[in-house]
Scaffold this motif. Structure first.
Motif, PDB file in Angstrom:
ATOM      1  N   SER A 320       1.323  -1.321   0.074  1.00 38.54           N
ATOM      2  CA  SER A 320       0.002  -0.030   0.024  1.00 38.54           C
ATOM      3  C   SER A 320       0.951   1.370  -0.197  1.00 38.54           C
ATOM      4  CB  SER A 320      -0.973   0.050   0.908  1.00 38.54           C
ATOM      5  OG  SER A 320      -0.355  -0.094   1.837  1.00 38.54           O
ATOM      6  N   GLY A 321       1.830   1.396   0.433  1.00 28.85           N
ATOM      7  CA  GLY A 321       3.105   2.200   0.126  1.00 28.85           C
ATOM      8  C   GLY A 321       2.649   2.782   1.533  1.00 28.85           C
ATOM      9  N   ASP A 322       1.846   2.422   2.176  1.00 36.54           N
ATOM     10  CA  ASP A 322       1.717   3.389   3.531  1.00 36.54           C
ATOM     11  C   ASP A 322       2.633   2.733   4.850  1.00 36.54           C
ATOM     12  OD1 ASP A 322      -0.750   3.964   2.015  1.00 36.54           O
ATOM     13  OD2 ASP A 322      -1.879   3.146   2.701  1.00 36.54           O
ATOM     14  N   SER A 323       3.606   3.873   4.729  1.00 38.19           N
ATOM     15  CA  SER A 323       4.848   3.474   5.667  1.00 38.19           C
ATOM     16  C   SER A 323       4.434   3.882   7.123  1.00 38.19           C
ATOM     17  CB  SER A 323       5.650   4.983   5.834  1.00 38.19           C
ATOM     18  OG  SER A 323       5.067   6.273   6.488  1.00 38.19           O
ATOM     19  N   PHE A 324       5.003   2.307   7.976  1.00 35.33           N
ATOM     20  CA  PHE A 324       4.558   1.608   9.506  1.00 35.33           C
ATOM     21  C   PHE A 324       5.353   3.058   9.910  1.00 35.33           C
ATOM     22  CE2 PHE A 324       2.841  -2.465   9.129  1.00 35.33           C
ATOM     23  CZ  PHE A 324       2.486  -2.297   8.366  1.00 35.33           C
ATOM     24  N   ASP A 325       4.347   3.638  10.945  1.00 33.44           N
ATOM     25  CA  ASP A 325       5.324   4.258  12.582  1.00 33.44           C
ATOM     26  C   ASP A 325       4.744   4.161  13.410  1.00 33.44           C
ATOM     27  OD1 ASP A 325       6.345   6.781   9.703  1.00 33.44           O
ATOM     28  OD2 ASP A 325       4.526   7.237  10.167  1.00 33.44           O
ATOM     29  N   ASP A 326       5.756   4.500  14.358  1.00 35.76           N
ATOM     30  CA  ASP A 326       5.662   4.128  15.705  1.00 35.76           C
ATOM     31  C   ASP A 326       4.265   5.269  16.569  1.00 35.76           C
ATOM     32  OD1 ASP A 326       8.145   2.515  15.887  1.00 35.76           O
ATOM     33  OD2 ASP A 326       8.771   4.132  17.205  1.00 35.76           O
ATOM     34  N   LEU A 327       3.401   4.510  16.840  1.00 31.66           N
ATOM     35  CA  LEU A 327       2.289   5.101  17.280  1.00 31.66           C
ATOM     36  C   LEU A 327       1.208   4.633  18.024  1.00 31.66           C
ATOM     37  CD1 LEU A 327      -1.501   4.018  15.223  1.00 31.66           C
ATOM     38  CD2 LEU A 327       0.326   4.226  13.921  1.00 31.66           C
ATOM     39  N   ASP A 328       0.292   5.521  18.491  1.00 35.03           N
ATOM     40  CA  ASP A 328      -0.493   5.393  19.838  1.00 35.03           C
ATOM     41  C   ASP A 328      -1.665   4.478  19.609  1.00 35.03           C
ATOM     42  OD1 ASP A 328      -1.755   4.393  22.148  1.00 35.03           O
ATOM     43  OD2 ASP A 328      -0.686   6.788  22.832  1.00 35.03           O
ATOM     44  N   VAL A 329      -2.171   3.496  19.759  1.00 33.90           N
ATOM     45  CA  VAL A 329      -3.768   3.008  18.673  1.00 33.90           C
ATOM     46  C   VAL A 329      -4.469   4.475  19.838  1.00 33.90           C
ATOM     47  CG1 VAL A 329      -5.124   1.539  18.740  1.00 33.90           C
ATOM     48  CG2 VAL A 329      -3.002   1.344  17.948  1.00 33.90           C
ATOM     49  N   ARG A 330      -4.237   4.543  21.051  1.00 33.03           N
ATOM     50  CA  ARG A 330      -5.217   5.379  21.274  1.00 33.03           C
ATOM     51  C   ARG A 330      -5.114   6.263  21.108  1.00 33.03           C
ATOM     52  NH1 ARG A 330      -8.598   3.407  25.510  1.00 33.03           N
ATOM     53  NH2 ARG A 330      -6.201   2.451  26.197  1.00 33.03           N
ATOM     54  N   GLU A 331      -4.551   7.122  20.701  1.00 38.04           N
ATOM     55  CA  GLU A 331      -4.353   8.551  20.267  1.00 38.04           C
ATOM     56  C   GLU A 331      -5.469   7.842  19.032  1.00 38.04           C
ATOM     57  OE1 GLU A 331      -0.790  10.417  18.851  1.00 38.04           O
ATOM     58  OE2 GLU A 331      -0.609   9.912  21.324  1.00 38.04           O
ATOM     59  N   VAL A 332      -5.524   7.156  17.802  1.00 37.00           N
ATOM     60  CA  VAL A 332      -6.244   6.561  16.563  1.00 37.00           C
ATOM     61  C   VAL A 332      -7.638   6.956  17.512  1.00 37.00           C
ATOM     62  CG1 VAL A 332      -6.776   5.358  14.231  1.00 37.00           C
ATOM     63  CG2 VAL A 332      -4.582   6.140  15.465  1.00 37.00           C
ATOM     64  N   LEU A 333      -7.276   6.447  18.378  1.00 35.04           N
ATOM     65  CA  LEU A 333      -8.989   5.713  19.363  1.00 35.04           C
ATOM     66  C   LEU A 333      -9.652   6.998  19.497  1.00 35.04           C
ATOM     67  CD1 LEU A 333      -8.496   2.925  21.300  1.00 35.04           C
ATOM     68  CD2 LEU A 333     -10.220   2.942  19.427  1.00 35.04           C
ATOM     69  N   ALA A 334      -9.419   7.882  19.763  1.00 33.18           N
ATOM     70  CA  ALA A 334      -9.314   8.710  19.634  1.00 33.18           C
ATOM     71  C   ALA A 334     -10.146  10.178  18.851  1.00 33.18           C
ATOM     72  CB  ALA A 334      -8.489  10.142  21.247  1.00 33.18           C
ATOM     73  N   ASP A 335      -9.516  10.213  18.054  1.00 32.88           N
ATOM     74  CA  ASP A 335      -9.986  10.378  16.922  1.00 32.88           C
ATOM     75  C   ASP A 335     -11.149   9.941  16.867  1.00 32.88           C
ATOM     76  OD1 ASP A 335      -7.880  12.227  16.718  1.00 32.88           O
ATOM     77  OD2 ASP A 335      -7.002  12.057  15.188  1.00 32.88           O
ATOM     78  N   VAL A 336     -11.021   8.540  15.872  1.00 32.38           N
ATOM     79  CA  VAL A 336     -11.743   8.038  15.405  1.00 32.38           C
ATOM     80  C   VAL A 336     -13.279   8.342  16.520  1.00 32.38           C
ATOM     81  CG1 VAL A 336     -13.030   5.439  14.495  1.00 32.38           C
ATOM     82  CG2 VAL A 336     -10.647   6.482  14.617  1.00 32.38           C
ATOM     83  N   GLY A 337     -13.538   7.654  17.570  1.00 36.52           N
ATOM     84  CA  GLY A 337     -14.570   8.006  18.445  1.00 36.52           C
ATOM     85  C   GLY A 337     -14.854   9.436  18.036  1.00 36.52           C
ATOM     86  N   GLU A 338     -14.149  10.447  18.315  1.00 36.90           N
ATOM     87  CA  GLU A 338     -14.734  11.849  18.212  1.00 36.90           C
ATOM     88  C   GLU A 338     -15.618  12.154  16.815  1.00 36.90           C
ATOM     89  OE1 GLU A 338     -14.573  15.775  16.673  1.00 36.90           O
ATOM     90  OE2 GLU A 338     -13.084  14.306  15.876  1.00 36.90           O
ATOM     91  N   LEU A 339     -14.526  11.158  15.417  1.00 35.74           N
ATOM     92  CA  LEU A 339     -15.485  11.519  14.551  1.00 35.74           C
ATOM     93  C   LEU A 339     -17.191  10.373  14.469  1.00 35.74           C
ATOM     94  CD1 LEU A 339     -14.847  12.233  11.486  1.00 35.74           C
ATOM     95  CD2 LEU A 339     -14.392  10.426  11.319  1.00 35.74           C
ATOM     96  N   TYR A 340     -17.405   9.904  15.449  1.00 37.53           N
ATOM     97  CA  TYR A 340     -17.705   8.740  15.141  1.00 37.53           C
ATOM     98  C   TYR A 340     -19.746   8.874  16.657  1.00 37.53           C
ATOM     99  CZ  TYR A 340     -17.313   6.352  10.866  1.00 37.53           C
ATOM    100  OH  TYR A 340     -16.992   5.532   9.692  1.00 37.53           O
ATOM    101  N   GLU A 341     -19.183   9.570  17.635  1.00 34.85           N
ATOM    102  CA  GLU A 341     -19.459   9.627  18.515  1.00 34.85           C
ATOM    103  C   GLU A 341     -21.010  10.015  18.167  1.00 34.85           C
ATOM    104  OE1 GLU A 341     -17.727  12.027  21.982  1.00 34.85           O
ATOM    105  OE2 GLU A 341     -19.362  11.405  23.302  1.00 34.85           O
ATOM    106  N   PRO A 342     -21.050  11.530  17.364  1.00 33.84           N
ATOM    107  CA  PRO A 342     -22.386  12.097  17.330  1.00 33.84           C
ATOM    108  C   PRO A 342     -23.144  11.350  15.850  1.00 33.84           C
ATOM    109  CG  PRO A 342     -21.172  13.449  16.713  1.00 33.84           C
ATOM    110  CD  PRO A 342     -20.109  11.998  17.304  1.00 33.84           C
ATOM    111  N   VAL A 343     -22.287  10.790  15.400  1.00 32.43           N
ATOM    112  CA  VAL A 343     -23.586   9.586  14.531  1.00 32.43           C
ATOM    113  C   VAL A 343     -23.850   8.751  14.939  1.00 32.43           C
ATOM    114  CG1 VAL A 343     -22.534   8.116  12.416  1.00 32.43           C
ATOM    115  CG2 VAL A 343     -21.507  10.467  12.464  1.00 32.43           C
ATOM    116  N   VAL A 344     -23.119   8.073  16.098  1.00 36.34           N
ATOM    117  CA  VAL A 344     -23.709   6.497  16.766  1.00 36.34           C
ATOM    118  C   VAL A 344     -24.882   7.424  17.568  1.00 36.34           C
ATOM    119  CG1 VAL A 344     -23.126   5.186  18.886  1.00 36.34           C
ATOM    120  CG2 VAL A 344     -21.340   5.305  17.060  1.00 36.34           C
ATOM    121  N   GLU A 345     -24.734   8.754  18.467  1.00 38.59           N
ATOM    122  CA  GLU A 345     -26.104   9.170  18.348  1.00 38.59           C
ATOM    123  C   GLU A 345     -27.531   9.557  18.051  1.00 38.59           C
ATOM    124  OE1 GLU A 345     -24.709  12.235  20.558  1.00 38.59           O
ATOM    125  OE2 GLU A 345     -23.480  11.936  21.735  1.00 38.59           O
ATOM    126  N   ASP A 346     -26.486   9.649  16.410  1.00 33.82           N
ATOM    127  CA  ASP A 346     -28.145   9.974  16.300  1.00 33.82           C
ATOM    128  C   ASP A 346     -28.311   9.052  15.410  1.00 33.82           C
ATOM    129  OD1 ASP A 346     -27.439  12.784  15.822  1.00 33.82           O
ATOM    130  OD2 ASP A 346     -27.345  12.804  13.812  1.00 33.82           O
TER     131      ASP A 346
END
Lengths: 494, 230
Positions: A320-346
């Protein structure tokens, strides 16, 4: 004729022996032979030289002490006592040479038959090698000895020597040893070359043969692993792993084309039929508009499916050419959660985020995020009631570290997936409703599974009692151990 | 709609796609020049005077990325939208590194393309250095992060602020869902659920509720627009 041609001509007729000569084993054997011969030569020369020096010194010491003792006789009893003493010693069988001569070189007493006269004129005390004939032995035979001359008053001279036949024998033995060693080494070198060469050649040939079969289309072929654990086995194991990966990729590719053929052709045909029908039956502008609008919708759906397929294929290919980095999934969770919270509520539910502490992995943020949005999309689509009733069912988004693995779970409170179907839904295009009335391409979980695989992880489907719990299991980044324990304090990694 | 007419250079080798775009852009009130290959495209681009360049990546004679790199080497900062069938993150990165300002993957909707090139053309204008955006009685202070409407402060979540900021920067222009997802959330994929709609409608309820005149409009089939007036 080029050098290579000559080479071919020289070895071509020899068959496998010719190939053997060209092997690395041959070159190695040759290098070994040359270097060991040189070493042996050096060792033997060194030892024999040192030994010879030692023997020489012993010889000279013996001669020296005899001369001293005879000189003592002479001092005490004059020439007479010396002569009788020499006469006595000459009779004893030994390797020693004695001679007492007068001023003109005539022998008075001794056991030496013929000796170059010049020897007697040697300076006093200088040991010299000479050729002589024995009185008691075969006259025609020549012997070699080391001698020393002691000059006495009146031109008399005493000569004491020692035969060096022993030393010569020793040299002969050493020379012979060297010859034998050389022969043994040559034989051994040939043997090693032959044996190694043949084994190597056999293994290489088997690799080449397997490669030929694979190229001819039999991707299931694998290289032989003898179990000896040698370099060839290691190589074969690595190559086999590579072949497995290639086979999986080829199968994936084939599967994608099959899926495209199968699952995209149907909507394409539908699209085409609809257009044809419209062309034939549309009466007014409104009809045309409707037909075109629905065709655009269908085309968009097709594009979406196609994109998803390509994305899965690329993720699975690991290109995929997408590079791998050291990352904290916690932050991804927070981001995705923020994006989906209102959607789930709706949609009539509520998003519950659980777990704390960092979730360090080595991975690709975009892919992980997409996998999580796919899971959340599914949870909203299948895990929430279509008609919002009482209460708001939870959609849980949880991340934790367990057994050195980062486990990210998306759980809903919907009907779940029966145990028997759980494996099946990970495959492409598999949807549990045969009618396919709900939206979706059936590719969401396949992509999640592909993302998990490329991260060296897996996907687990479980029962959230009630509901479906999909867990993305990813290997925890090991070097993160040092910065934070099992993650109850900070340590954010970006 | 208050659109300034733009001069657009389209470098695209597919004849049908090109004529479709030329026609559609023309209907949207913009002037379009079309080059059918990389060499002609370079030649056209060198003459300058365009507001936006739309460049296909795979072109005969000269690669689209090479054209853009050339342009940037000559310190020509005309906004460039790269069009490509290659849509993976690394392709995007390559395109943007070459000097592209935006990247659109084929197949695309014309509304998406139009919205993006209008947003790009706007970026090139000097008005962008303002620290306060104004649309009617709505103001957004980019420094103090204060949003007011009719003098009353509106409290926004950080992400809502970024969403509004992006929309106000492109006030009077259509902003698509994909543009919002890419620019506000930095996601380059298409979630199946329409998450953006939900966020926009929340934002709308904060800035438009209780006021007579709505500022945040939904543009059917395209996206959203923030503007003063009906």
């Amino acid at each position: 004729m080029t050098g290579r041609d000559t080479h071919e001509a020289a070895f071509g007729t020899l068959g496998w022996f010719g190939r053997l000569v060209r092997t690395t084993a041959f070159k190695l054997a040759l290098v070994n032979l040359v270097s060991y011969s040189a070493l042996t030569l050096f060792l033997i020369a060194y030892i024999s030289n040192n030994t010879a020096t030692l023997l020489d010194r012993q010889l000279e010491a013996t001669i020296g002490s005899e001369i001293n003792s005879l000189a003592e006789q002479y001092r005490r009893g004059g020439l007479r006592q010396l002569v009788s003493s020499v006469e006595l010693r000459s009779r004893r069988p030994s390797a020693s040479l004695y001679l007492v001569a007068d001023y003109s070189g005539n022998t008075i007493v001794g056991n030496v038959a013929d000796l170059p006269l010049a020897v007697l004129n040697l300076p006093d005390g200088q040991p010299t090698q000479v050729t002589y004939q024995r009185l008691d032995g075969d006259v025609s035979r020549e012997f070699r000895a080391v001698v020393r001359v002691f000059a006495m008053p009146g031109g008399f001279r005493l000569l004491v020597g020692r035969d060096i036949a022993e030393r010569q024998e020793f040299e002969a033995v050493v020379a012979e040893a060297f010859q034998v060693a050389l022969v043994v080494m040559v034989v051994l070198a040939f043997l090693t070359w032959f044996l190694i060469g043949r084994t190597v050649l056999k293994r290489v040939e088997s690799v080449a043969e397997t490669a030929r079969r694979i190229m001819s289309g039999d991707l299931g072929q694998r290289l032989d692993v003898t179990g000896s654990g040698d370099e060839f086995d290691n190589l074969a194991v690595s190559l086999n792993r590579m072949l497995e990966r290639i086979e999986a990729l080829m199968n994936g590719l084939k599967e994608v084309s099959d899926n495209i053929a199968h699952d995209l052709k149907t909507p394409l045909t539908r699209l085409r039929n609809r257009m044809e029908t419209t062309l034939r039956e549309a009466r007014d502008d409104a009809d045309w508009r409707d037909a075109v609008a629905s065709s655009i919708g269908e085309a968009d759906e097709l594009i979406h499916t196609f994109d998803a397929l390509l994305r899965i294929a690329r993720v699975e290919a690991g290109s995929s050419g997408d590079s791998f980095d050291d990352l904290d999934v916690r932050e991804v969770l927070a981001d995705v959660g923020e994006l989906y919270e209102p959607v789930v509520e709706d949609a009539g539910g509520r998003l519950v985020q659980a777990g704390d502490g960092p979730l360090p992995i080595r991975g690709n943020r975009a892919l992980i995020a997409q996998a999580l949005t796919n899971l959340l999309d599914n949870a909203i689509k299948y895990g929430l009631p279509e008609e919002p009733g009482e209460g708001s069912p939870p959609v849980r988004l949880e991340g934790r570290v367990a057994d050195g693995e980062v486990r990210v779970t998306v759980a809903d409170a919907g009907p779940g997936i029966p145990e028997a179907d759980r494996e099946r839904v990970l495959q492409r295009f598999v949807r549990l409703e045969a009618s396919r009335t709900r939206p979706g391409s059936g590719l969401g979980l396949s992509l999640v599974a592909a993302v998990a695989r490329i991260h060296g992880g897996r996907i687990e489907l479980g029962d959230a009692a009630p509901g479906l719990a999909v867990t993305l299991v990813l290997p925890r980044r090991p070097e993160a151990e040092r910065t934070g324990g099992d993650g109850d304090h900070g340590g954010r990694d970006d | 709609m208050s659109r300034a007419a733009m001069r657009v250079l389209l470098i695209e080798d597919d004849r049908e796609a090109a004529s479709y775009l030329v026609k559609a852009l023309d209907e949207a009130g913009h002037t379009v020049d079309h080059a059918a290959d990389g060499e002609a495209g370079t030649h056209f681009a060198e003459t300058g005077g365009y507001d936006v360049l739309v460049v296909d990546r795979m072109l005969p004679k000269r690669d689209g990325l090479a054209i853009v790199e050339d342009l940037r080497r000559r310190h020509d900062h005309t906004p460039v939208l790269i069009l490509s069938a290659l849509g993976q993150v690394d392709d995007r990165v390559k395109g943007l590194r070459a000097g592209g300002d935006d990247y659109l993957t084929k197949p695309y909707a014309f509304s998406e393309l139009l919205a993006r090139i209008e947003a790009l053309a706007r970026r090139n204008r000097p008005g962008d250095v303002d620290t306060v955006y104004r649309v009617g009685e709505l103001t957004l202070d980019r420094l103090s992060h204060v949003v007011t409407r009719g003098g009353a402060e509106i409290v926004l979540q950080p992400r809502e602020f970024r969403l509004l900021e992006y929309m106000m920067r492109h006030a009077g222009q259509v902003v698509t869902r994909t543009m919002l997802l890419e620019n506000v959330w930095d996601y380059h994929f298409d979630p199946q659920t329409n998450v953006i709609d939900v966020h926009v409608s929340r934002l709308r309820s904060k800035i438009d509720k209780g006021f007579d005149k709505p500022l945040l409009h939904t543009i059917r089939g395209a996206g959203y627009m923030i503007r003063d007036g009906a």
